[in-house]
Enzyme design. Structure first.
Site, mmCIF file in Angstrom:
data_model
loop_
_atom_site.group_PDB
_atom_site.id
_atom_site.type_symbol
_atom_site.label_atom_id
_atom_site.label_comp_id
_atom_site.label_asym_id
_atom_site.label_seq_id
_atom_site.Cartn_x
_atom_site.Cartn_y
_atom_site.Cartn_z
ATOM 1 N N LYS A 1 -105.607 44.239 -52.370
ATOM 2 C CA LYS A 1 -104.467 43.347 -52.173
ATOM 3 C C LYS A 1 -104.881 41.887 -52.347
ATOM 4 C CE LYS A 1 -102.817 42.369 -48.072
ATOM 5 N NZ LYS A 1 -102.182 42.484 -46.746
ATOM 6 N N ASP B 1 -98.090 44.029 -49.920
ATOM 7 C CA ASP B 1 -98.284 43.833 -48.481
ATOM 8 C C ASP B 1 -97.160 44.557 -47.739
ATOM 9 O OD1 ASP B 1 -96.050 42.274 -48.924
ATOM 10 O OD2 ASP B 1 -96.842 40.486 -47.952
#
Length: 215
Positions: A120, A138
């Protein structure tokens, strides 16, 4: 959800916010990397408060290494999990200096090899610092993708791959920011603001919320 709906959704996002940006404050790829590393389980507002004090003192790998672990902790102690994050920042800075000439590498594998940097975080840096068409999934993006049915999936990896497949290429670079902002301010976790949503007529969420009295 069909392709026509997705195109219309992102067309509306673009019309409302043609050049979306991260809410993390930074001026260099390194500042962005450290801010994202610090943002895990913390708010962008909280990270910005800390980096506003840190970056004028140390905003390069060399300067943070010169600062040292203990001093770094004092600058970021308002952020959750700061002892672990401080260790990761120091270790990351050491690798950047020793292996990358003090520069943030424009390479996924090299980024993910840095302590505290997962897929991420790497995606955020690749997208925001280097302009790559990546999507960092997210909690906000995961929720919006599943709730709206833009790209439903059981985990973040599935959602990421579906978004990369389904989001039209012309919107791919900015989709990451649009979806985060939509999840942060409109399609919020507990009770989405469907009555105030620009894509409510396109969204396939079944339990849309009505406007509160007096709204």
């Amino acid at each position: 959800m069909n392709a026509a709906k997705r195109i219309e959704i992102f067309t509306r996002f673009r019309a409302a916010n043609p050049k979306p940006e991260t809410e993390l404050e930074y001026t260099t790829p390194f500042e962005l990397l450290i801010a994202v590393l610090l943002s895990a389980q913390a708010t962008d507002v909280g990270v910005n408060k800390a980096t506003r004090k840190l970056y004028p003192v140390a905003n390069t790998p060399e300067k943070i290494l010169a600062l040292g672990l203990d001093e770094l902790k004092t600058h970021i102690q308002t952020i959750g999990l700061y002892p672990t994050k401080a260790k990761n920042v120091i270790a990351t800075c050491q690798i950047l200096v020793e292996q990358h000439g003090g520069q943030v590498p424009h390479d996924r594998a090299a980024l993910e090899a840095l302590p505290g940097v997962g897929r991420k975080t790497a995606n955020v840096v690749l997208n925001t610092a280097f302009g790559d068409p990546t999507i960092a999934v997210d909690t906000h993006i995961f929720r919006v993708s599943n709730r709206t049915k833009i790209a439903p999936g059981k985990n973040v990896d599935v959602v990421e791959q579906k978004l990369l497949k389904f989001v039209p290429k012309e919107f791919l670079h900015d989709a990451h920011h649009w979806l985060i902002l939509h999840g942060r301010y409109t399609c919020v976790a507990r009770k989405p603001l469907c009555w105030n949503c620009m894509i409510a007529d396109l969204c396939e969420y079944k339990d849309k919320t009505p406007a509160p009295a007096g709204a």
